[in-house]
Design a protein around this motif. Structure first.
Motif, PDB file in Angstrom:
ATOM      1  N   LEU A  20       7.538   8.445   7.783  1.00 56.87           N
ATOM      2  CA  LEU A  20       6.862   7.894   6.601  1.00 56.87           C
ATOM      3  C   LEU A  20       7.846   7.130   5.723  1.00 56.87           C
ATOM      4  N   LEU A  21       9.028   7.698   5.533  1.00 55.99           N
ATOM      5  CA  LEU A  21      10.053   7.036   4.730  1.00 55.99           C
ATOM      6  C   LEU A  21      10.447   5.703   5.363  1.00 55.99           C
ATOM      7  N   ILE A  22      10.618   5.681   6.666  1.00 55.38           N
ATOM      8  CA  ILE A  22      10.936   4.426   7.365  1.00 55.38           C
ATOM      9  C   ILE A  22       9.848   3.392   7.106  1.00 55.38           C
ATOM     10  N   LEU A  23       8.592   3.796   7.215  1.00 49.19           N
ATOM     11  CA  LEU A  23       7.490   2.849   6.998  1.00 49.19           C
ATOM     12  C   LEU A  23       7.441   2.364   5.547  1.00 49.19           C
ATOM     13  N   VAL A  24       7.657   3.261   4.595  1.00 49.18           N
ATOM     14  CA  VAL A  24       7.648   2.858   3.182  1.00 49.18           C
ATOM     15  C   VAL A  24       8.730   1.811   2.941  1.00 49.18           C
ATOM     16  N   ILE A  25       9.925   2.060   3.434  1.00 50.13           N
ATOM     17  CA  ILE A  25      11.016   1.105   3.222  1.00 50.13           C
ATOM     18  C   ILE A  25      10.733  -0.200   3.966  1.00 50.13           C
ATOM     19  N   PHE A  26      10.183  -0.114   5.156  1.00 46.50           N
ATOM     20  CA  PHE A  26       9.872  -1.304   5.948  1.00 46.50           C
ATOM     21  C   PHE A  26       8.863  -2.200   5.232  1.00 46.50           C
ATOM     22  N   PHE A  27       7.794  -1.610   4.722  1.00 46.18           N
ATOM     23  CA  PHE A  27       6.726  -2.399   4.093  1.00 46.18           C
ATOM     24  C   PHE A  27       7.009  -2.766   2.638  1.00 46.18           C
ATOM     25  N   LEU A  28       7.680  -1.903   1.905  1.00 41.44           N
ATOM     26  CA  LEU A  28       7.806  -2.087   0.463  1.00 41.44           C
ATOM     27  C   LEU A  28       9.237  -2.284  -0.017  1.00 41.44           C
ATOM     28  N   GLY A  29      10.192  -2.333   0.898  1.00 35.83           N
ATOM     29  CA  GLY A  29      11.606  -2.310   0.546  1.00 35.83           C
ATOM     30  C   GLY A  29      12.126  -3.500  -0.218  1.00 35.83           C
ATOM     31  N   LYS A  30      11.523  -4.655  -0.038  1.00 34.86           N
ATOM     32  CA  LYS A  30      12.043  -5.823  -0.749  1.00 34.86           C
ATOM     33  C   LYS A  30      10.926  -6.746  -1.191  1.00 34.86           C
ATOM     34  N   SER A  31      11.238  -7.511  -2.201  1.00 33.07           N
ATOM     35  CA  SER A  31      10.272  -8.469  -2.737  1.00 33.07           C
ATOM     36  C   SER A  31      10.130  -9.634  -1.762  1.00 33.07           C
ATOM     37  N   SER A 124      18.346  -1.728  13.202  1.00 32.41           N
ATOM     38  CA  SER A 124      17.807  -0.699  14.110  1.00 32.41           C
ATOM     39  C   SER A 124      16.695   0.092  13.425  1.00 32.41           C
ATOM     40  N   GLY A 125      16.789   0.272  12.117  1.00 31.46           N
ATOM     41  CA  GLY A 125      15.707   0.918  11.373  1.00 31.46           C
ATOM     42  C   GLY A 125      14.438   0.084  11.398  1.00 31.46           C
ATOM     43  N   ASN A 126      14.593  -1.223  11.271  1.00 32.84           N
ATOM     44  CA  ASN A 126      13.434  -2.122  11.350  1.00 32.84           C
ATOM     45  C   ASN A 126      12.791  -2.078  12.735  1.00 32.84           C
ATOM     46  N   GLU A 127      13.617  -1.994  13.768  1.00 28.68           N
ATOM     47  CA  GLU A 127      13.085  -1.902  15.136  1.00 28.68           C
ATOM     48  C   GLU A 127      12.260  -0.623  15.313  1.00 28.68           C
ATOM     49  N   ILE A 128      12.765   0.475  14.773  1.00 25.86           N
ATOM     50  CA  ILE A 128      12.037   1.745  14.848  1.00 25.86           C
ATOM     51  C   ILE A 128      10.715   1.630  14.086  1.00 25.86           C
ATOM     52  N   ALA A 129      10.761   1.047  12.894  1.00 31.62           N
ATOM     53  CA  ALA A 129       9.549   0.909  12.071  1.00 31.62           C
ATOM     54  C   ALA A 129       8.470   0.138  12.820  1.00 31.62           C
ATOM     55  N   GLU A 130       8.860  -0.882  13.523  1.00 29.93           N
ATOM     56  CA  GLU A 130       7.893  -1.695  14.259  1.00 29.93           C
ATOM     57  C   GLU A 130       7.258  -0.939  15.418  1.00 29.93           C
TER      58      GLU A 130
END
Length: 168
Positions: A20-31, A124-130
């Protein structure tokens, strides 16, 4: 002899919460301009909202962006009827998740004097999120896509929206 199978609360499962944390950062991490948006306070807020879809729906309704259709399970679960605010303040729990994510090499951390530590995913975190999927996580992605609409709101404003719910 007691042969009962232990009940594991999925809400407290470390692996689910890391995903869940990975997904939150992936979708909402930056403007949209690539500026990091997530510090500890914002992570706690957004994780809280995706775990409490009734509260999320109400927050989105307050800003005129209500686009989620809640299921009966979401509307009438124990969590939706008796909302617990404690997770909004559980910094130790968040710290343990962040440490785990960092140890896996998925977390990129920077420091901003005004906001504290800011979090993004490594490549690598982005790859996991996808690659995270499944019915539960696909539903969470719907919540997160709706939260993208308010990700740039100030922390104070998001807290105000949440507080408005509990004042009624």
């Amino acid at each position: 002899m007691d042969n009962k199978i232990p009940y594991i609360n999925p809400d407290q499962d470390a692996n689910i919460n890391v995903m869940l944390l990975i997904l939150v950062i992936f979708f909402l991490g930056k403007s949209a301009r690539g500026i990091p948006l997530l510090n500890n306070d914002r992570l706690l807020i957004f994780i809280y909202l995706i775990k409490n879809p009734v509260v999320l729906d109400n927050v989105l309704e307050q800003v005129g962006r209500r686009e989620i259709v809640l299921t009966n399970v979401e509307l009438f679960s124990i969590n939706s009827i008796s909302i617990n605010l404690d997770p909004l303040f559980d910094r130790n729990w968040l710290k343990s998740l962040l440490m785990r994510l960092s140890s896996l090499g998925y977390l990129d951390v920077t420091y901003r004097k005004a906001d504290g530590f800011m979090y993004l995913l490594t490549s690598s975190g982005n790859e996991i999120a996808e690659r995270i999927n499944g019915s539960y996580f696909n539903r969470v992605k719907i919540y997160l896509k709706n939260l993208e609409m308010i990700r740039s709101e100030s922390t104070v404003n998001i807290n105000r929206l949440i507080n408005n719910i509990f004042r009624h």
